[in-house]
Design a protein around this motif. Sequence first.
Motif, short mmCIF file in Angstrom:
data_model
loop_
_atom_site.label_atom_id
_atom_site.label_comp_id
_atom_site.label_asym_id
_atom_site.label_seq_id
_atom_site.Cartn_x
_atom_site.Cartn_y
_atom_site.Cartn_z
N LYS A 174 -2.78 4.16 -2.89
CA LYS A 174 -4.01 4.49 -2.18
C LYS A 174 -4.40 5.95 -2.34
CE LYS A 174 -5.81 1.99 0.42
NZ LYS A 174 -6.92 1.03 0.25
N LYS A 175 -3.41 6.85 -2.26
CA LYS A 175 -3.71 8.29 -2.33
C LYS A 175 -2.54 9.02 -2.96
CE LYS A 175 -6.63 10.37 -0.03
NZ LYS A 175 -7.96 10.97 -0.34
N GLU A 186 -0.72 -1.03 -4.65
CA GLU A 186 -1.90 -0.18 -4.78
C GLU A 186 -1.56 1.23 -4.30
OE1 GLU A 186 -6.50 0.26 -3.11
OE2 GLU A 186 -5.38 -1.61 -2.79
N ILE A 238 1.51 5.63 -1.08
CA ILE A 238 0.99 6.96 -1.39
C ILE A 238 2.09 7.73 -2.11
CG2 ILE A 238 -0.49 6.95 0.66
CD1 ILE A 238 1.39 9.19 1.78
N TYR A 276 -3.17 6.18 8.68
CA TYR A 276 -3.35 4.93 7.94
C TYR A 276 -2.03 4.20 7.74
CZ TYR A 276 -7.87 7.05 6.86
OH TYR A 276 -9.10 7.64 6.96
N THR A 285 0.84 2.45 5.94
CA THR A 285 1.34 2.62 4.57
C THR A 285 2.71 1.95 4.47
OG1 THR A 285 0.20 4.75 4.44
CG2 THR A 285 1.86 4.30 2.76
N TYR A 298 -2.28 11.88 6.64
CA TYR A 298 -2.70 10.55 6.19
C TYR A 298 -1.77 9.47 6.77
CZ TYR A 298 -3.86 6.68 3.04
OH TYR A 298 -4.24 5.46 2.54
N TYR A 336 0.86 -1.19 0.00
CA TYR A 336 0.00 0.00 0.00
C TYR A 336 0.89 1.23 0.00
CZ TYR A 336 -3.66 -3.32 1.06
OH TYR A 336 -4.53 -4.39 1.01
#
Length: 231
Positions: free
Chosen positions: A30-31, A28, A5, A46, A48, A42, A3
């Motif tokens: 995510k943001k 992925e 960002i 979350y 990461t 963030y 995951y």
Amino acid sequence: MIYAIALDDEPPALEVLQSFCDQIEGIELKKIFTRSDEALKYLKKYPTDLLFLDINMPSISGIDFFKKVPHKISVIFTTAYSEFAVEGFTLNATDYLLKPFSFSRFEQAVEKAKSQLVQDQKNTATDSQFLFIRADYSLIKIPVTEILFIEGLDDYLKIHIRNQKTVVARMTMKSILEKLPTDAFFRVHRSFIVSLSKIDRVKSKIIFIDKEEIPVSATYEADFFKILENR
């Protein structure tokens, strides 16, 4: 799954990262962020695994931003300025991408991140297999999987271990709980922590482990039986 960002003050650069991530399995994005304060907020909230981070940003440099990240995370720096590469690697960066970078070069960096994360997970698993407890004027290495139960006696603990001598240590129940894997051990009484996998049977609020009988107190009863039912 990794995951990730991305933080970059240039939206087109973020679009490239999004496009490249969409083409690679196992990651992925995510943001994406153009503002460092929103990205930091963030990261604090979350979990990461990986951060794509531009170095040359107007509000804060990527180097300074990375130093603010509150927990360990892999980082791949992205920038158009090669002179930042050395400083980036001093922070143990996973990789450094010089803009404009190709998809193959990006894929290579992501593979490095995957390998690094797998190795970190292996190291964490290995570390969690043992406890080092100070007792008898030395550090004693105890295999976590061999612990039967732990008994609290005022400021001391008795750690009962399968086929080994019981270890007596000056510790609190709270401090030993912080060292134990939460999915494998449970406190069932103010004076007892049990290894869930070592329970032979439970009868009338009494746990039987290796010929020992351990009481379940009313305080922990409901949560304990709920955990047993879900295992």
